[in-house]
Design an enzyme around this catalytic site. Structure first.
Site, mmCIF file in Angstrom:
data_model
loop_
_atom_site.group_PDB
_atom_site.id
_atom_site.type_symbol
_atom_site.label_atom_id
_atom_site.label_comp_id
_atom_site.label_asym_id
_atom_site.label_seq_id
_atom_site.Cartn_x
_atom_site.Cartn_y
_atom_site.Cartn_z
ATOM 1 N N GLN A 188 32.406 48.874 55.749
ATOM 2 C CA GLN A 188 33.560 47.964 55.762
ATOM 3 C C GLN A 188 33.945 47.663 57.214
ATOM 4 O OE1 GLN A 188 36.744 49.523 53.287
ATOM 5 N NE2 GLN A 188 36.691 47.718 51.972
ATOM 6 N N ASP A 248 36.446 40.207 49.460
ATOM 7 C CA ASP A 248 35.521 40.174 48.334
ATOM 8 C C ASP A 248 35.107 38.782 47.843
ATOM 9 O OD1 ASP A 248 36.435 42.749 48.657
ATOM 10 O OD2 ASP A 248 36.717 43.148 46.534
ATOM 11 N N GLU A 264 49.964 44.275 47.695
ATOM 12 C CA GLU A 264 48.626 44.227 48.295
ATOM 13 C C GLU A 264 48.445 42.919 49.075
ATOM 14 O OE1 GLU A 264 45.530 44.414 45.354
ATOM 15 O OE2 GLU A 264 43.926 44.637 46.841
HETATM 16 C C1 DGY Z 1 37.393 46.398 44.539
HETATM 17 O O1 DGY Z 1 37.061 47.244 43.720
HETATM 18 O O2 DGY Z 1 38.019 45.374 44.271
HETATM 19 C C2 DGY Z 1 37.137 46.636 45.937
HETATM 20 O O3 DGY Z 1 37.536 45.566 46.731
HETATM 21 C C3 DGY Z 1 35.709 46.977 46.192
HETATM 22 O O4 DGY Z 1 35.722 47.551 47.430
#
Ligand code: DGY
Length: 422
Positions: free
Chosen positions: A107, A165, A389
């Site tokens: 990461q 992601d 988040e």
């Molecule tokens: C998730 O599980 O969404 C994470 O971002 C993977 O690292």
């Protein structure tokens, strides 16, 4: 609008870090992410350092306890089994590669930067920690330069590796993958969080397909490097590693270590940073190495140039435009993009941690007014909408997981009025 009460907010933030503490490491948030995540942990350590430096050192030392023999520091350490998360250690199949069951990818390398910051809080208390960590950090950075570098740019081999992601920068490379044979699986993220705030099933099929490929190859980098199906040169990984190498060089000087190798990496990454600048838009973006094309997306990662020590007038002008069009800081995808989706993870929401890195970079490069603007926006975002988040960049609506470690950490270490001015 909430009336800002800095003392109460500082206390809430500390309570979040304590509540997410699992003993030596911190989970990003209970339920959705029940393990130790790499860059989350580095932010957590920086947050802890505002009130408990010893605990801050524990956090990063636990992270490096999972380092693989090849130098890689995994993106997730599965210290204790938790059936609430998918994909867990059984899916990654990397239990025996490193000292701790883990994922098989890394990461963004923010750790060196925050380790330096923690050490600078109390150099005498940090000296022994720094000495132990320095060779480990260097081995990790070397792993990036060996296995994730092309023409001075760091590329992602899996969308999770950049932390971003489902960002639009991966779309062209993701479209080229055919997740044939991925099989049935049950996602757990969408049982914790509204699916409209998470990546799609098409994304997940490809994420898991890439994990299965790595697993088949025993996570052997040399084998995986032959014919990689997904490879995108990324401003997040590139700018963050460039910055991290500058901080590592400062540590090398303090420890009397040879810094030449680190300086060579820095020079290579500086040349690579220039390549990330899209000649058509003049803005830094990603390059899909499968077809050599710039992705053309303006994302929050485009504004990490200053964090890496790279000046750019055109990007500064774009940031000013962003201040006019968004209320709460830098969106993960420009609000002008047809792809913009304000609540869906990395396709539009604002992330307090990225605002923070952008703000730190701006201040370092002398753009104090801009830095302060980003900080004020982030301060208002958290004060008005809590420690989520991520957030809608215009309305501030909280999204994803709640009581989030890294949002609390950047509040304490950077956004809170108790941290003074830039
Ligand atoms: C998730 O599980 O969404 C994470 O971002 C993977 O690292």
């Amino acid at each position: 609008m909430t009336k800002l009460d800095p003392i109460a907010l500082d206390e809430q933030a500390r309570a979040i870090l304590r509540a997410n503490d699992r003993g030596g490491y911190t989970v990003p948030t209970a339920g959705l992410y029940p393990y130790q995540w790499n860059w989350d942990s580095a932010f957590a350590a920086w947050g802890f350092a505002t009130f408990d430096v010893t605990r801050a050192w524990d956090e990063v030392e636990t992270l490096f306890s999972g380092q693989w023999p090849n130098g890689m520091v995994p993106h997730i350490l599965f210290h204790r089994p938790d059936p609430g998360y998918f994909p867990g250690p059984d899916v990654w199949g990397a239990e025996d590669v490193g000292p701790v069951p883990s994922s098989g990818i890394s990461q963004p390398a923010v750790a060196a930067t925050f380790i330096r910051a923690i050490w600078e809080k109390d150099r005498a208390a940090g000296a022994a920690h720094l000495k132990t960590l320095f060779p480990k950090i260097k081995a990790w950075h070397r792993w990036f330069m060996e296995w994730r570098e092309q023409d001075g740019m760091i590329f992602v081999s899996h969308p999770w590796e950049a932390g971003r992601d489902n960002c639009a920068d991966w779309d062209s490379a993701m479209a080229r993958l055919d997740p044939v044979g991925v099989g049935e699986y049950t996602r757990r993220d969408t049982s914790h969080v509204n699916p409209a705030m998470r990546p799609t099933k098409a994304d997940y099929d490809r994420y898991i397909w890439l994990v299965q490929r790595g697993r088949r190859m025993g996570w052997d980098e040399a084998q995986m490097a032959v014919d990689r199906p997904f490879r995108v040169a990324d401003p997040t990984l590139s700018f963050i590693l460039l910055r991290a190498n500058r901080d590592l060089a400062v540590m090398a000087d303090a420890l009397g270590e040879d810094r030449r190798e680190i300086d060579e990496w820095t020079a290579r990454l500086e040349a690579g940073a220039a390549r990330l600048k899209n000649p058509e838009t003049g803005i830094f973006d990603a390059i899909d190495l499968g077809d050599g094309r710039h992705t053309g997306h303006v994302t929050s990662a485009s504004f990490l140039c200053w964090y890496a020590g790279v000046e750019d007038a055109k990007t500064l002008a774009a940031l000013e435009k962003c201040f006019e069009t968004t209320r709460y800081g830098v969106p993960s995808l420009s609000v002008q993009s047809p792809e913009f989706d304000g609540m869906r993870y990395w396709r539009g929401p604002t992330w307090a941690i990225i605002n923070t890195l952008i703000g730190l970079g701006l201040a370092d490069m002398g753009h104090h007014g801009h830095a302060e603007r980003v900080r004020q926006m982030t301060r208002a975002l958290i004060a008005d909408h809590g420690f989520a988040e991520y957030f809608h960049p215009q309305t501030g609506d909280p999204a994803g997981g709640g009581t989030f470690t890294w949002t609390a950490a950047v509040w304490l270490a950077w956004a809170s009025p108790s941290q003074g001015e830039n």
